[in-house]
Scaffold this active site. Structure first.
Site, PDB file in Angstrom:
ATOM      1  N   ARG A   1     -14.289  12.963   7.366  1.00  0.00           N
ATOM      2  CA  ARG A   1     -12.988  13.599   7.639  1.00  0.00           C
ATOM      3  C   ARG A   1     -12.608  14.544   6.509  1.00  0.00           C
ATOM      4  O   ARG A   1     -12.040  15.613   6.735  1.00  0.00           O
ATOM      5  CB  ARG A   1     -11.907  12.516   7.817  1.00  0.00           C
ATOM      6  CG  ARG A   1     -12.041  11.768   9.131  1.00  0.00           C
ATOM      7  CD  ARG A   1     -11.205  10.508   9.134  1.00  0.00           C
ATOM      8  NE  ARG A   1      -9.831  10.790   8.813  1.00  0.00           N
ATOM      9  CZ  ARG A   1      -9.002   9.930   8.198  1.00  0.00           C
ATOM     10  NH1 ARG A   1      -9.431   8.732   7.854  1.00  0.00           N
ATOM     11  NH2 ARG A   1      -7.766  10.264   7.954  1.00  0.00           N
TER      12      ARG A   1
ATOM     13  N   LYS B   1      -8.623  -1.665   6.216  1.00  0.00           N
ATOM     14  CA  LYS B   1      -8.912  -2.221   4.887  1.00  0.00           C
ATOM     15  C   LYS B   1      -7.903  -3.309   4.522  1.00  0.00           C
ATOM     16  O   LYS B   1      -8.266  -4.347   3.966  1.00  0.00           O
ATOM     17  CB  LYS B   1      -8.901  -1.102   3.848  1.00  0.00           C
ATOM     18  CG  LYS B   1     -10.133  -0.216   3.946  1.00  0.00           C
ATOM     19  CD  LYS B   1     -10.056   1.013   3.061  1.00  0.00           C
ATOM     20  CE  LYS B   1      -9.119   2.039   3.613  1.00  0.00           C
ATOM     21  NZ  LYS B   1      -9.217   3.377   3.090  1.00  0.00           N
TER      22      LYS B   1
ATOM     23  N   SER C   1      -7.592   3.751   9.320  1.00  0.00           N
ATOM     24  CA  SER C   1      -8.320   3.696   8.049  1.00  0.00           C
ATOM     25  C   SER C   1      -7.615   2.761   7.062  1.00  0.00           C
ATOM     26  O   SER C   1      -8.222   1.844   6.499  1.00  0.00           O
ATOM     27  CB  SER C   1      -8.409   5.126   7.483  1.00  0.00           C
ATOM     28  OG  SER C   1      -8.779   5.115   6.134  1.00  0.00           O
TER      29      SER C   1
ATOM     30  N   HIS D   1       0.849  -1.190   0.000  1.00  0.00           N
ATOM     31  CA  HIS D   1       0.000   0.000   0.000  1.00  0.00           C
ATOM     32  C   HIS D   1       0.882   1.235   0.000  1.00  0.00           C
ATOM     33  O   HIS D   1       1.845   1.314   0.752  1.00  0.00           O
ATOM     34  CB  HIS D   1      -0.903   0.019   1.247  1.00  0.00           C
ATOM     35  CG  HIS D   1      -1.763   1.247   1.304  1.00  0.00           C
ATOM     36  ND1 HIS D   1      -2.959   1.337   0.627  1.00  0.00           N
ATOM     37  CD2 HIS D   1      -1.575   2.448   1.903  1.00  0.00           C
ATOM     38  CE1 HIS D   1      -3.475   2.540   0.826  1.00  0.00           C
ATOM     39  NE2 HIS D   1      -2.659   3.225   1.600  1.00  0.00           N
TER      40      HIS D   1
ATOM     41  N   ASP E   1     -15.100   2.663   7.807  1.00  0.00           N
ATOM     42  CA  ASP E   1     -14.042   3.550   7.325  1.00  0.00           C
ATOM     43  C   ASP E   1     -14.534   4.425   6.177  1.00  0.00           C
ATOM     44  O   ASP E   1     -14.212   5.604   6.110  1.00  0.00           O
ATOM     45  CB  ASP E   1     -12.817   2.736   6.881  1.00  0.00           C
ATOM     46  CG  ASP E   1     -11.820   3.650   6.184  1.00  0.00           C
ATOM     47  OD1 ASP E   1     -11.312   4.557   6.859  1.00  0.00           O
ATOM     48  OD2 ASP E   1     -11.590   3.500   4.970  1.00  0.00           O
TER      49      ASP E   1
HETATM   50  N1  URA Z   1      -5.962   6.672   2.677  1.00  0.00           N
HETATM   51  C1  URA Z   1      -6.894   6.013   3.379  1.00  0.00           C
HETATM   52  O1  URA Z   1      -7.373   4.971   2.956  1.00  0.00           O
HETATM   53  N2  URA Z   1      -7.288   6.536   4.554  1.00  0.00           N
HETATM   54  C2  URA Z   1      -6.799   7.683   5.054  1.00  0.00           C
HETATM   55  O2  URA Z   1      -7.194   8.080   6.121  1.00  0.00           O
HETATM   56  C3  URA Z   1      -5.835   8.360   4.305  1.00  0.00           C
HETATM   57  C4  URA Z   1      -5.417   7.828   3.118  1.00  0.00           C
END
Ligand code: URA
Length: 427
Positions: free
Chosen positions: A172, A191, A187, A86, A165
């Site tokens: 946010r 995932k 967050s 990621h 999320d």
């Molecule tokens: N990417 C995400 O998936 N979540 C965040 O809070 C920031 C970047």
């Protein structure tokens, strides 16, 4: 569910810097997902977290509660180790494209659930959708079959992964609370853990073109995510990488696919190759192959073979001509000298204004639009030499893109001192 807590009490507790219990956090996330805790309350909570932070155990509880809000995938019984990557996002960051097939060429499975871009950072799915016929939607059973046969899948994450999320991230975005490290870490990691990968390598960017502008905050984010992953049984490491200049020579969807294919063919810009190989080494080591040589698999075509099969399995034609934008505008050097500056963020904004990115979720993007760089900082240039080319389908977009990059590059007489692309590894 019995309402065991009051949202206002939890907001006040975080406002007054009291550590929340596991039960309070579980209740809050569940009640928010079900709509019992309303957006105003969750926004106030997010702001309290941004201002007062969270302890390691609060962040872990928040992550686990967000995972529990949806489904959890599993690749057990696949017969291959799974590993994923990621990136926190950057300008010209196309690394997933060559990386997934490269790692899969060693017999490891790479289930890469990706997203579409918003704002100046491009999304991996937008890039791949510039390949004629390619589809981002893959069912869980087809994903498993593709991982078993080919080893790599890059596809859209289903709506069922960590729905808490999705709801919280949208809030946010509109309440100035994106930058809180506990919220970013929970967050991203909710995932990734829900996705069911056994190992994970994070590319945490720092610098002017990144989410985290300075190295210290990027390090803190990386440390938090590495600890969360390892605590949840996912072998996690992170590289801290510089995002003050664009990565590679292209920014934009089809342009970045073209550059990725050059890397898979054993060429491509040195920085893209360096980061692809470094991340592949980490992913392969985490999958139990510490001695694998990813550079060799780029040079001898093994990674390219997997790329072709991966694209074809999702309906794409790996041999098809990629879309080219209708209009080009090239900016040339006004004097002889050395390119001393090329700022990532303005070039990312220019690509976005040219049509490569979207302003709102659901907007269409242009496959051919973007920026092609012809020189990188430290390169000698002569007057009249092309510095970069803007590509757009709609010619009227070019002026606004030129505004974005005004002052973002400079020709001087002293070469900038080189800075390493990979600053640190966090284990
Ligand atoms: N990417 C995400 O998936 N979540 C965040 O809070 C920031 C970047």
């Amino acid at each position: 569910m019995t309402e065991a807590f009051d949202a206002v009490d939890i907001i006040i507790a975080k406002r007054d810097k009291r550590e929340l219990t596991t039960a309070e956090i579980e209740w809050l996330i569940d009640a928010f997902t079900r709509g019992f805790v309303v957006d105003e309350q969750m926004s106030a909570f997010a702001m309290a977290v941004l201002l007062n932070g969270m302890t390691r155990s609060e962040i872990r509880d928040m992550t686990l509660a967000m995972i529990a809000s949806g489904e959890r995938m599993s690749f057990e019984g696949l017969g291959k180790v799974t590993t994923d990557k990621h990136s926190t996002g950057g300008v010209g960051d196309k690394i997933t494209l060559p990386l997934a097939p490269l790692v899969a060429s060693f017999g490891v499975a790479v289930p890469q659930l990706s997203g579409r871009g918003l704002g100046h950072t491009g999304g991996t799915l937008d890039k791949l959708e510039s390949i004629p016929g390619w589809r981002a939607d893959v069912s869980p059973s087809d994903m498993r079959r593709q991982l078993a046969d080919i080893g790599a899948v890059i596809c859209a994450a289903g709506a069922g992964l960590a729905p808490a999320d999705k709801k919280l991230y949208a809030l946010r975005d509109t309440t100035g609370t994106v930058e809180a490290i506990p919220l970013i870490a929970s967050s991203i990691m909710s995932k990734k853990i829900a996705e069911g990968t056994a190992a994970l390598v994070l590319d945490v960017k720092f610098g002017e073109g990144a989410f985290m502008k300075d190295l210290d905050r990027a390090r803190e984010l990386a440390r938090t995510m590495v600890d969360l992953g390892n605590d949840a049984g996912v072998a996690t490491t992170a590289l801290l990488t510089d995002m003050s200049v664009p990565l590679g020579l292209t920014i934009g969807n089809a342009l970045e696919v073209r550059e990725s294919v050059e890397v898979l063919a054993g060429g491509g810009p040195a920085d893209v190759v360096e980061l692809t190989v470094a991340l592949a080494r980490e992913m392969l080591a985490s999958a139990g192959l510490p001695d694998a040589d990813p550079a060799a698999a780029l040079a001898d075509g093994r990674a390219m073979d997997v790329w072709r099969r991966m694209i074809a399995a999702q309906g794409g034609d790996p041999e098809a001509e990629l879309p080219v934008a209708a209009h080009q505008h090239t900016v040339t050097a006004e004097s002889d000298g050395i390119l001393t500056r090329q700022q990532a963020l303005p070039f990312g904004i220019a690509a976005w204004r040219l049509g490569a990115g979207r302003a709102r979720q659901g907007d269409a993007v242009s496959a051919g639009a973007g920026v092609e760089l012809h020189a990188k900082p430290g390169d000698a240039v002569t007057a009249g030499q092309p510095l970069f080319t803007l590509h757009a389908d709609d010619e009227s977009r070019i002026a606004r893109a030129l505004d974005a990059v005004s002052g973002a590059w400079e020709i001087g007489s002293v070469a900038p001192s080189p800075t390493p692309l990979i600053a640190e590894t966090i284990r």
